[in-house]
Design an enzyme around this catalytic site. Structure first.
Site, PDB file in Angstrom:
ATOM      1  N   ASP A  66      22.103  -8.245  -2.779  1.00 38.61           N
ATOM      2  CA  ASP A  66      21.097  -9.283  -2.502  1.00 38.61           C
ATOM      3  C   ASP A  66      21.720 -10.224  -1.474  1.00 38.61           C
ATOM      4  O   ASP A  66      22.647 -10.973  -1.798  1.00 38.61           O
ATOM      5  CB  ASP A  66      20.770 -10.013  -3.806  1.00 38.61           C
ATOM      6  CG  ASP A  66      19.730 -11.104  -3.608  1.00 38.61           C
ATOM      7  OD1 ASP A  66      19.484 -11.519  -2.449  1.00 38.61           O
ATOM      8  OD2 ASP A  66      19.176 -11.556  -4.628  1.00 38.61           O
ATOM      9  N   TYR A 173       7.664 -19.095   5.448  1.00 41.38           N
ATOM     10  CA  TYR A 173       8.071 -17.901   6.216  1.00 41.38           C
ATOM     11  C   TYR A 173       8.237 -18.267   7.690  1.00 41.38           C
ATOM     12  O   TYR A 173       9.241 -17.910   8.319  1.00 41.38           O
ATOM     13  CB  TYR A 173       7.014 -16.804   6.049  1.00 41.38           C
ATOM     14  CG  TYR A 173       7.341 -15.505   6.764  1.00 41.38           C
ATOM     15  CD1 TYR A 173       8.262 -14.609   6.241  1.00 41.38           C
ATOM     16  CD2 TYR A 173       6.710 -15.168   7.967  1.00 41.38           C
ATOM     17  CE1 TYR A 173       8.566 -13.411   6.899  1.00 41.38           C
ATOM     18  CE2 TYR A 173       7.000 -13.977   8.626  1.00 41.38           C
ATOM     19  CZ  TYR A 173       7.931 -13.104   8.088  1.00 41.38           C
ATOM     20  OH  TYR A 173       8.220 -11.919   8.742  1.00 41.38           O
TER      21      TYR A 173
END
Ligand code: NAP
Length: 269
Positions: A66, A173
């Site tokens: 991750d 985003y």
């Protein structure tokens, strides 16, 4: 010895498209993924097959990590070192969209923190680790002098047209991609004297799992002229841009942005 590329988020989508093109060039590839081991395995099989089509023999290895977690980033680079003992190319590709597209006025702090950790903190600190290792490799080669084989390490980061196109239902985003647009000039300036080139790829609307939920919306927008080149982009389109970069066609460039967007960025009247 083959050159080596570490591609984050390469189990699917754009990352897989980049890995396939690099495999055809004879790169050994490390396929990072988050949780989808099966898809990572499919990418590896596809890379080995792609390399065969050009008569290359490569190694392809999957690596779960991750990128938002410091320990995982360390483990990823350690695995790359122990497996390949060199790194020629880091592709910061892994990134996520918000879990839910929420209006700016309703966006949650939890979503913001997670998205920035994956999309910004991950690439920044992974680039730091990769750059340190690339500098070490440059130092070893400098000691070897004329006997050293050519080594032109590179870092490529995948941002998005969202770095400058405001979408009010996924502001986190857009902000994360705008941050990556500064990551590239920062590292490009810091690493230029050491012969490490740093580039940004700015894809437009690309056909992947990420865009699957909004396929119908983008179909209609593309049909009505959103992009001068009236089609979806593909992961291979982005992979081809990486090919152009690693084939040393830009020897006196760094910090450049390559738009891979069918002309979306063009202002038209
Ligand atoms: P995708 O199909 O959703 O694939 C995402 C990839 O990232 C998968 O391999 C996934 O692994 C991996 N990943 C997700 N979170 C991760 C984490 N925390 N650590 C490591 N890997 C992680 O996405 P995509 O469309 O190919 O997008 C790739 C990049 O291009 C992203 O940065 C995205 O923002 C950018 N981009 C996409 C588009 C587009 O239209 N698709 C346009 C512009 C820019 P698992 O398979 O294990 O889940």
């Amino acid at each position: 010895m083959n050159p080596v590329a570490l591609i984050t988020g390469a189990s699917r989508g754009i990352g897989r498209g980049i890995a396939l093109e690099l495999a055809k060039l004879g790169y050994d590839v490390m396929i990072n993924y988050l949780g989808n081991a099966e898809a990572a395995g499919q990418t590896i099989a596809a890379c080995l097959a792609a390399a065969q089509t050009t008569g290359r023999t490569i190694r392809a290895v999957s690596a779960q990590a991750d990128i938002s977690r410091a320990a995982d980033r360390q483990r990823l680079l350690a695995l790359a070192r122990s497996t390949f003992s060199r790194l020629d190319l880091l592709v910061n590709n892994a990134g996520i969209a918000p879990r839910t597209r929420a209006d700016l006025l309703d966006a949650s702090e939890e979503s913001f923190d997670h998205l920035i950790a994956v999309n910004v903190k991950g690439p920044f600190f992974l680039t730091q680790l990769a750059a340190q290792w690339m500098l070490e490799q440059q130092a070893v080669r400098a000691q070897a002098g004329a006997a050293a084989e050519p080594f032109h390490p590179k870092i490529v980061t995948v941002s998005s047209i969202s770095a400058y196109a405001a979408s009010v239902n996924r502001g986190d985003y857009c902000m994360s991609k705008a941050a990556l647009t500064m990551l590239t000039p920062l590292f490009a300036a810091r690493l230029a004297a050491d012969g490490i080139q740093v580039f940004e790829l700015r894809p437009g609307i690309i056909d992947t799992d990420m865009t699957a939920p909004v396929r119908a919306k983008y179909d209609a927008l593309i049909a009505s002229g959103l992009t001068p080149m009236p089609r979806w982009g593909t992961p291979a389109d982005v992979g081809q841009a990486v090919v152009a970069i690693v084939q040393e066609r830009f020897p006196f460039s760094t910090g450049e942005v390559f738009n891979v967007d069918g002309g979306f960025h063009l202002r038209r009247l």
